[in-house]
Write an enzyme that holds these catalytic residues in place. Structure first.
Site, PDB file in Angstrom:
ATOM      1  N   LEU A 143       0.828  -1.205   0.000  1.00  0.00           N
ATOM      2  CA  LEU A 143       0.000   0.000   0.000  1.00  0.00           C
ATOM      3  C   LEU A 143       0.860   1.252   0.000  1.00  0.00           C
ATOM      4  O   LEU A 143       0.456   2.293  -0.504  1.00  0.00           O
ATOM      5  CB  LEU A 143      -0.929   0.007   1.227  1.00  0.00           C
ATOM      6  CG  LEU A 143      -1.941  -1.140   1.324  1.00  0.00           C
ATOM      7  CD1 LEU A 143      -2.730  -1.034   2.617  1.00  0.00           C
ATOM      8  CD2 LEU A 143      -2.866  -1.153   0.117  1.00  0.00           C
ATOM      9  N   GLY A 144       2.044   1.142   0.561  1.00  0.00           N
ATOM     10  CA  GLY A 144       2.935   2.293   0.579  1.00  0.00           C
ATOM     11  C   GLY A 144       3.986   2.150   1.662  1.00  0.00           C
ATOM     12  O   GLY A 144       3.980   1.199   2.442  1.00  0.00           O
ATOM     13  N   SER A 145       4.916   3.108   1.691  1.00  0.00           N
ATOM     14  CA  SER A 145       5.996   3.089   2.671  1.00  0.00           C
ATOM     15  C   SER A 145       6.063   4.427   3.381  1.00  0.00           C
ATOM     16  O   SER A 145       5.767   5.471   2.811  1.00  0.00           O
ATOM     17  CB  SER A 145       7.344   2.809   1.986  1.00  0.00           C
ATOM     18  OG  SER A 145       7.330   1.550   1.358  1.00  0.00           O
TER      19      SER A 145
ATOM     20  N   GLY B  75       8.162   6.495   7.050  1.00  0.00           N
ATOM     21  CA  GLY B  75       9.440   6.594   7.725  1.00  0.00           C
ATOM     22  C   GLY B  75       9.736   5.429   8.641  1.00  0.00           C
ATOM     23  O   GLY B  75      10.895   5.179   8.978  1.00  0.00           O
TER      24      GLY B  75
ATOM     25  N   GLY C  82       8.332   2.118   8.195  1.00  0.00           N
ATOM     26  CA  GLY C  82       8.096   0.794   7.654  1.00  0.00           C
ATOM     27  C   GLY C  82       7.218   0.829   6.424  1.00  0.00           C
ATOM     28  O   GLY C  82       6.836   1.887   5.928  1.00  0.00           O
ATOM     29  N   SER C  83       6.891  -0.358   5.944  1.00  0.00           N
ATOM     30  CA  SER C  83       6.031  -0.519   4.775  1.00  0.00           C
ATOM     31  C   SER C  83       4.734  -1.184   5.197  1.00  0.00           C
ATOM     32  O   SER C  83       4.717  -2.014   6.106  1.00  0.00           O
ATOM     33  CB  SER C  83       6.737  -1.377   3.717  1.00  0.00           C
ATOM     34  OG  SER C  83       7.951  -0.773   3.307  1.00  0.00           O
TER      35      SER C  83
ATOM     36  N   ASP D  64       2.856  12.287  16.632  1.00  0.00           N
ATOM     37  CA  ASP D  64       2.886  12.563  15.190  1.00  0.00           C
ATOM     38  C   ASP D  64       1.461  12.710  14.667  1.00  0.00           C
ATOM     39  O   ASP D  64       1.088  12.107  13.657  1.00  0.00           O
ATOM     40  CB  ASP D  64       3.627  11.462  14.441  1.00  0.00           C
ATOM     41  CG  ASP D  64       4.016  11.899  13.019  1.00  0.00           C
ATOM     42  OD1 ASP D  64       4.020  13.117  12.740  1.00  0.00           O
ATOM     43  OD2 ASP D  64       4.298  11.016  12.186  1.00  0.00           O
TER      44      ASP D  64
END
Length: 310
Positions: free
Chosen positions: A33-35, A37, A39-40, A160
């Site tokens: 799905l994406g990466s 900062g 992890g993926s 965050d």
């Protein structure tokens, strides 16, 4: 109190590397799905019932903080410890739930997380629709604040908070806070490290590299609320952050502007608490039935995979 030395959890509820069955016997990992900062993230499903899940892979060399869990021989990423602690007490509807976790040789750690089937992160939600109506922004903010109150009650700070880390269920408009990769145990003393997003960080971090958990969270909420009602964040440069004077790009109610300015107070001690936000006059409103019907009609065709930042 949750800390880096030990985390109390029921190991029957959260499976770690003591589980007898390997990951591949319980789950199937799908497309990336994406990466981010930390992890993926992959799509996936549970083999026993087909439940759709998100699978986050974290390489050991990218882990910034470690923790100890009872019954585990080695250290685990702080993110697992925090999410396990939240799951142990039953979780919260506004916080992503950890379903499983594994340590896999050569791959680091795998986190199996809940994944609403029709969802989109708030960044993409705003990108597609533009600035949100105040009623919808209020609806989202109330849910986020309630989720943050839960985290606070469990001695967890997210650190965050931003639109990319808020997942919107497009069917119900319920939201969840995701991605605890920057999270930490809550403490009363100041923090001297920050792993969140710079443009959401408060003046005290930019100027003196320290901050308290509560005022940091409130400042990030102010940035997030501005982002929702104006369509973009208020500050891009450090000098803009320390000036702490948002310039409103859209016509907003006086009450909405008042709440944003309060959250974005330069001095940490001048910012409201989560409870004060909930009791602010702007928070008394909500979407009208007509607005909700309009939103319902606008949801079609907006579905996509959830954010990769789980």
């Amino acid at each position: 109190m949750l800390d880096t030395r030990a985390v109390e959890l029921n190991t029957e509820e959260v499976r770690g590397k003591t589980v007898k069955e390997p990951f591949s016997s319980l789950y199937r990992c799908g497309s990336l799905l994406g990466s981010g900062g930390f992890g993926s993230v992959f799509s996936g499903h549970r083999l026993s019932d087909g439940l759709q899940v998100a699978i986050k892979q974290i390489s050991s060399d990218r882990v910034q903080q470690w923790a100890i869990l009872p019954g585990e021989v080695g250290l685990v990423p702080m993110e697992i410890a925090l999410l396990a602690r939240l799951s142990e007490v039953g979780g919260h509807g506004g916080v992503v739930r950890l379903l499983d976790w594994f340590e896999v040789g050569g791959r680091g750690f795998l986190l199996v997380l809940e994944r609403p089937p029709q969802s989109q992160d708030l960044f993409d939600f705003i990108t597609e629709r533009g600035a949100l109506r105040e009623g919808l922004a209020q609806r989202f903010l109330r849910q986020i604040v309630e989720a943050l109150r839960f985290l606070q009650s469990q001695s967890v700070v997210h650190r965050d908070l931003k639109d990319e880390n808020i997942l919107v269920d497009l069917k119900t408009l319920d939201v969840k806070i995701i991605d605890f990769g920057s999270g930490a145990p809550l403490k009363d003393s100041l923090y001297n490290e920050f792993e969140g997003t710079r443009v959401y960080s408060p003046p005290e971090w930019v100027e003196s590299q320290q901050y308290a958990a509560g005022p940091l969270t409130i400042w990030s909420l102010g940035v997030l609320l501005f982002d929702m009602v104006c369509g973009d964040i208020p500050f891009e440069q450090d000098q803009e952050i320390v000036t702490a004077t948002p310039s409103f790009t859209r016509r907003l109610s006086t009450e909405c502007q008042s709440l944003i300015r309060w959250c974005l107070s330069y001095r940490p001690e001048d910012r409201p608490t989560l409870e004060q936000i909930l009791s602010h006059p702007w928070m008394e409103g909500g979407e009208t039935e007509e607005e909700e019907e309009e939103e319902e009609g606008g949801r079609a065709g907006s579905l996509q995979e959830p954010s990769a930042s789980l």
